[in-house]
Design an enzyme around this catalytic site. Sequence first.
Site, PDB file in Angstrom:
ATOM      1  N   ARG A   1       0.852  -1.186   0.000  1.00 54.40           N
ATOM      2  CA  ARG A   1       0.000   0.000   0.000  1.00 54.40           C
ATOM      3  C   ARG A   1       0.885   1.232   0.000  1.00 54.40           C
ATOM      4  NH1 ARG A   1      -3.965  -2.005  -1.450  1.00 54.40           N
ATOM      5  NH2 ARG A   1      -6.010  -2.121  -0.499  1.00 54.40           N
TER       6      ARG A   1
ATOM      7  N   HIS B   1      -1.115   0.406  -9.612  1.00 49.59           N
ATOM      8  CA  HIS B   1      -1.881  -0.399  -8.658  1.00 49.59           C
ATOM      9  C   HIS B   1      -2.646  -1.512  -9.379  1.00 49.59           C
ATOM     10  CE1 HIS B   1      -3.914  -0.270  -4.449  1.00 49.59           C
ATOM     11  NE2 HIS B   1      -3.880  -1.496  -4.920  1.00 49.59           N
TER      12      HIS B   1
ATOM     13  N   GLU C   1      -2.060   8.068  -4.058  1.00 47.51           N
ATOM     14  CA  GLU C   1      -2.385   7.672  -5.439  1.00 47.51           C
ATOM     15  C   GLU C   1      -3.840   8.020  -5.768  1.00 47.51           C
ATOM     16  OE1 GLU C   1      -1.435   3.426  -4.818  1.00 47.51           O
ATOM     17  OE2 GLU C   1      -3.570   3.004  -5.204  1.00 47.51           O
TER      18      GLU C   1
HETATM   19  C1  DGY Z   1      -6.309  -5.087  -2.703  1.00 46.40           C
HETATM   20  O1  DGY Z   1      -7.073  -6.022  -2.909  1.00 46.40           O
HETATM   21  O2  DGY Z   1      -6.097  -4.628  -1.578  1.00 46.40           O
HETATM   22  C2  DGY Z   1      -5.635  -4.520  -3.908  1.00 46.40           C
HETATM   23  O3  DGY Z   1      -4.616  -3.654  -3.547  1.00 46.40           O
HETATM   24  C3  DGY Z   1      -6.645  -3.830  -4.780  1.00 46.40           C
HETATM   25  O4  DGY Z   1      -7.143  -2.709  -4.096  1.00 46.40           O
END
Ligand code: DGY
Length: 330
Positions: free
Chosen positions: A243, A290, A272
């Site tokens: 993240r 992402h 982001e």
């Molecule tokens: C998640 O599933 O957490 C991925 O990063 C997509 O948001």
Amino acid sequence: MNASKRPRVLVARRIFPSVVARLREHFEVDTHDSDTALSQAELIARLQGCQGVFVAGTEPITGELIAACPGLKAVCSMAVGYNNIDVPACTARGVLVSNAPGVLTETTADFGFALMMATARRITESERYLRCGEWTTWQVDLFAGADIHGATLGILGMGRIGQAIARRGALGFGMKLAYHNRSRLSEAEEAELGARYLSKEALLREADHLVIVVPYSPASHHLIGAAELALMKPSATLTNVARGGVVDDAALARALHERRIAAAGLDVYEGEPAVHPDLLTVPNVVLTPHIASASGPTRLAMCELAASNLIAALIGGTPPTALNSQVLQP
Ligand code: DGY
């Protein structure tokens, strides 16, 4: 079911029409059929009269929202990361929360490994060079990068995805495995993976390729900043598929610019979809938007799992991946 008695849900993102159609078999469905996330105020307005909401990892489900939507009974996310949802606030008001673990593990591990390889072997940097017409001759050290096979793979965060990346490294590429995690694996799990547990500092010092797979929380905010980057080998790479916010992007851009580390591969960013401008100007970073879990079948499976949670939470049954199933206890 009698249409007038059906619960009302909001699908707060554009998702697959087949999943919306499945939800319509059970619910009155309102859709925000857009790729732009609703703001908190917009969500609050749209959720009046709704018992459930289908979200991604992008909609802010705060305590304030939960208080302002007293009819809400279920918040079901298609993401595995749930730092956008105030789970304690939901639990306190009896709102079920689910995420989507498991179905994206292997796809995300494939991508994390690919990003790490692209970073170490300078794939995108060399492609840019070729596309710009700069390739004029063979050179002995042209885009010479770092080896993957035999190198030490350092995994920060050894949950499902971390372990799946570890297996790829050990079984496929003969990598040596080291990891750090909040809770240590059992001896049997460590032996099966062939992974050594290290302190975070020792991991940073030893890893040739560091892959970050920790969930975001206040405790993991800027887990990797200037001080941590300073511990890494100048030849090391860093890959983040976790993240934004786990890595201090400004500090990372400085470290890449000064060649404090060799290269980075990033799929996630602080704030982001904005990307720190200094990351856009350094050559030794691979940047993706992402997409680690974005294979077609996996994104569909994530949506289906969120839909299954929503249906079970509001119609009946056990939500398969609830985060606070205690709210369902009588
Ligand atoms: C998640 O599933 O957490 C991925 O990063 C997509 O948001």
